[in-house]
Design an enzyme around this catalytic site. Structure first.
Site, PDB file in Angstrom:
ATOM      1  CG  ASP A 279       2.744   4.530  -0.930  1.00 15.67           C
ATOM      2  OD1 ASP A 279       3.828   4.670  -1.527  1.00 15.67           O
ATOM      3  OD2 ASP A 279       1.696   5.088  -1.304  1.00 15.67           O
TER       4      ASP A 279
HETATM    5  C1  BGC Z   1       3.156   6.439  -4.226  1.00 13.76           C
HETATM    6  C2  BGC Z   1       3.081   5.038  -4.785  1.00 13.76           C
HETATM    7  C3  BGC Z   1       4.353   4.726  -5.546  1.00 13.76           C
HETATM    8  C4  BGC Z   1       5.524   4.888  -4.608  1.00 13.76           C
HETATM    9  C5  BGC Z   1       6.858   4.567  -5.254  1.00 13.76           C
HETATM   10  C6  BGC Z   1       4.429   6.649  -3.449  1.00 13.76           C
HETATM   11  O1  BGC Z   1       4.552   7.983  -3.112  1.00 13.76           O
HETATM   12  O2  BGC Z   1       2.036   6.691  -3.405  1.00 13.76           O
HETATM   13  O3  BGC Z   1       1.972   4.924  -5.631  1.00 13.76           O
HETATM   14  O4  BGC Z   1       4.293   3.439  -6.073  1.00 13.76           O
HETATM   15  O5  BGC Z   1       5.547   6.230  -4.156  1.00 13.76           O
HETATM   16  O6  BGC Z   1       7.272   5.590  -6.082  1.00 13.76           O
END
Ligand code: BGC
Length: 743
Positions: A279
């Site tokens: 993440d």
């Molecule tokens: C989120 C993810 C997301 C990623 C990219 C993160 O903060 O938890 O679900 O895919 O950002 O935007």
């Protein structure tokens, strides 16, 4: 609030293409482009041909938007991340975009790109229809591909352990089987469009408060039987090209450097062949993460303290801390996934999108997933001959609410109610321009009038002078925070109570993240749970209210009466000052999920002997269904076949979702083991035959390191919900050790 900076993207739209020119020297023969070879063989051939620098290029991505004064990288399309094309090898750029409800590029203000927004993941789950999930996945996957993306950061499958979790709307509810099946089919749909899908957030990222450091404490066996089981099932169905490891710690170790989660469970026990991406901001080390099984660091230059999978990992390899073979394995896994979904043979590229057709897919999901919670004296469906309808509250004159954060999709027509706080991350608060008022007005012979609800007395007056009142209430939720309570914001409770008092023929429509307190419930005639209904939501709601389509959704969650019924009545530090919910106290360092362990949702209620307001699996329709006797057969391998007849005993067409639960020997709590959604005309009977693989009757045996069905007597329960059981049957099962891949 711990969240990455979000900035406007200044990048130009540049498409990912398979480059045919070479950077220098002779073009390689590219034997990996031979489509008759397996994805593994093709990936292995590329790895052999790659330089060390090319390998390192593939194991990191960069934030795909401008941020913190830094321009977007050259490969950026104004989205979550990209990695440049490896032109010498004929490999396209990696283009990653959020998320599970549609192509989300909230910051791409320059291109003002729009996309089709599905309803909440919870709405799709509430359809209990895998075909709805798969069609939604295919639709958003196709849009992603036609916008130049080959990775969609979808597949949210964190279990709903708390109705206040800010991201419930991105997920698929509280039950591992239902959530795993629905998320798995969504992933399968996405990948049918030559787009890699993730499955996320692995694992136990079940609250947002303090998510970047919070430690989720959960016994390993309980985890295998709950949160991890949802991933395992979804993986078996959808074969996602990537799994995204979560922000939080799990039993003391960050998820993205947790060898038990990544290497042991995911890659060894489940035989996962794809790649693990982090993440955004979830990486804390180089060697430890690489050795634990992380394969790609996402946007580390923007969100991590440093790019760990660059110089620090090179150094670790040079020192022998991380074997070269691990780097090759990371690269191989990424390439394998791209080959497996056809992302290299069918590169994503700009193409026209049929938004009208895609809106129908979204509308169908909203209609199939709305749950009718209450319908006194069959007030619904409404007649078109009504003299007047009062439509009240929640900007129903302009649109329908969506959840916020990285998954927020800007639909065609933009934000119907701009300017609501917060206008910046995790906002903007978004309303899709599908106004329930207009959709209701088109149907009703008489007059449909609107009151905003800000003036409670005026709204009650309008309700009193109307044949029926439809009150919309809203609960905005978003990534990065949890709600401190189940109460609706502002004076919405007072509004509903006043309207229902003025006109007993009051229908409440909920646009929300999940269960809310409904102190006015007994005063209302009907309640329709519409979730965040997506960008055709207004039309879907009107069709449901007027009976053009019968509600057939069933709750994918237990609806508590209040937070005191939850395993953790309070979430320390939950809230968001920008919406008038100032966080109360400090986030906890550790959240103790061992309180309920694998007894999530309805199992928790059963264990405590307490009754929720509405049970898991519950939902009404406009007709009634009767169930015939339940018969069960078993085979030597422990597989169970259950069959029974379902009859539409009412006078309208409708769809039912008969559900099968099992009580294991000696257990009081039950577990969902099967269901079927079926449409029936009035008077029609259909026979349902459900094959239930042995693993659905198994517990995880830590010592035996696998699933184990204990010999004994099992009670099979056929119900309308987890709490309303209509038929019972007993069966004896032999001891068996089913593979977890069975679903
Ligand atoms: C989120 C993810 C997301 C990623 C990219 C993160 O903060 O938890 O679900 O895919 O950002 O935007």
């Amino acid at each position: 609030m711990s969240r990455r900076p979000r900035r406007l993207s200044a990048c130009a739209f540049a498409l990912a293409v398979v480059a045919t020119a070479t950077a220098a020297g002779e073009p390689p023969a590219r034997p990996w482009m031979n489509t008759s070879l397996s994805p593994d063989a093709r990936a292995a051939l590329v790895v052999q041909a790659m330089s060390q620098d090319e390998k390192f290029q593939l194991i990191t991505t960069a934030y795909g938007s401008a941020s913190d004064g830094k321009p977007a990288p050259a490969c950026a399309l104004g989205s979550a991340a990209c990695a440049p094309a490896l032109s010498r090898l004929g490999l396209p750029a990696l283009q990653e975009t959020d998320a599970g409800l549609g192509v989300a590029r909230p910051l791409n203000a320059h291109s003002r790109d729009v996309a089709t927004a599905l309803p909440s993941g919870l709405a799709t789950a509430a359809s209990w229809d895998p075909a709805v999930a798969e069609a939604g996945g295919a639709m958003i996957g196709r849009e992603a591909h036609r916008k130049g993306f080959n990775v969609l950061l979808a597949g949210g499958v964190n279990l709903l352990r708390d109705p206040r979790n800010g991201r419930n709307f991105e997920y698929a509810g509280e039950d591992p089987l239902l959530a795993g099946v629905m998320a798995g089919h969504a992933v399968r749909g996405i990948q049918s469009q030559h787009v890699v899908s993730t499955l996320k957030h692995y694992a136990v990222n079940d609250l947002e408060t303090g998510r970047n450091t919070m430690n989720a404490k959960l016994d390993r066996v309980a985890a295998r039987e709950s949160d991890l089981r949802a991933f395992e099932i979804a993986l078996g169905i959808g074969a996602p090209g990537s799994v995204m490891c979560a922000y939080n710690r799990v039993n003391g170790t960050y998820a993205c450097e947790n060898a038990w989660l990544l290497d042991q469970v995911l890659k060894r026990d489940w035989g996962y062949q794809g790649f693990v991406m982090s993440d955004w901001g979830a990486v804390h080390s180089a060697a430890k993460s690489a050795l634990a099984g992380l394969d790609q660091e996402s946007a580390g230059e923007t969100f991590d303290p440093q790019v760990f999978f660059a110089a620090p990992l090179r150094e670790a390899i040079a020192k022998g801390e991380v074997p070269q073979a691990r780097l090759d394995d990371m690269v191989r896994r990424i390439l394998r996934s791209l080959f497996a979904v056809g992302a290299i043979d069918h590169p994503a590229k700009a193409a026209p999108i049929d938004y009208a057709a895609d809106a129908k897919v979204s509308q169908h999901a909203a209609e199939a997933g709305a749950v009718l919670l209450r319908n006194q004296d069959n007030l619904l469906p409404l007649a078109r001959t009504l003299a007047s309808v009062a439509v009240i509250g929640a900007h129903a004159d302009r649109g329908v609410l969506a959840g916020g954060g990285s998954s927020a999709v800007t639909a065609q027509g933009g934000n119907a109610v701009p300017g609501l706080a917060p206008t910046v991350w995790p906002g903007p608060v978004m309303y899709h321009p599908s106004a329930p008022l207009a959709a209701i007005a088109r149907r009703v012979g008489g007059k449909a009038s609107y009151a905003s609800g800000e003036d409670i007395a005026a709204a009650a007056k309008l309700a009193a002078s109307s044949a029926v009142a439809v009150v919309f209430v809203q609960q905005w939720a978003a990534e990065s925070f949890d709600r401190p309570s189940m109460a609706l914001n502002g004076h919405q409770d007072a509004l509903v109570a006043a309207v229902a008092k003025a006109n007993p023929r009051t229908v409440v429509v909920l646009e929300n993240n999940g269960p809310v307190a409904m102190p006015w419930l007994a005063q209302t005639a009907a309640v329709l749970e519409a979730w965040y209904p997506g960008n055709a939501g207004g039309e879907a709601i009107a069709r449901l209210l007027f009976g053009e389509v019968a509600p057939s959704g069933r709750l994918p969650l237990s609806w508590p009466r209040d937070a005191s019924q939850l395993p953790r009545p309070a979430i320390a530090g939950a809230g968001l000052a920008a919406i008038g919910l100032p966080p109360q106290g400090q986030p906890a360092d550790t959240v103790d999920y061992d309180i309920e362990g694998a007894d999530v949702g309805y199992r928790w209620f059963q264990r405590r002997g307490s009754e929720p307001l509405f049970p898991f699996g519950y939902g009404l329709g406009y007709t009634t269904f009767g169930y015939g006797p339940l018969t069960v057969t078993t085979d030597a391998a422990g597989a169970v076949t259950a069959s029974f007849a379902v009859t539409n005993t009412g006078s309208r067409a409708g769809a039912d979702v008969p559900q099968l639960y099992v009580q294991l020997p000696g257990e009081q709590v039950s577990r969902l083991v099967g269901w079927q959604k079926l449409a029936l005309r009035p008077g029609e009977t259909k026979r349902v035959r459900l094959a239930l693989p042995a693993v659905r009757f198994a517990r995880y045996d830590d010592r035996g390191h696998g699933w184990r069905v204990a010999a004994g007597t099992y009670r099979l329960l056929l119900g309308r919900s987890s709490a309303q059981i209509e038929q019972r049957a007993e069966l004896r099962l032999p001891a068996v050790f089913p593979a977890g891949a069975q679903r």
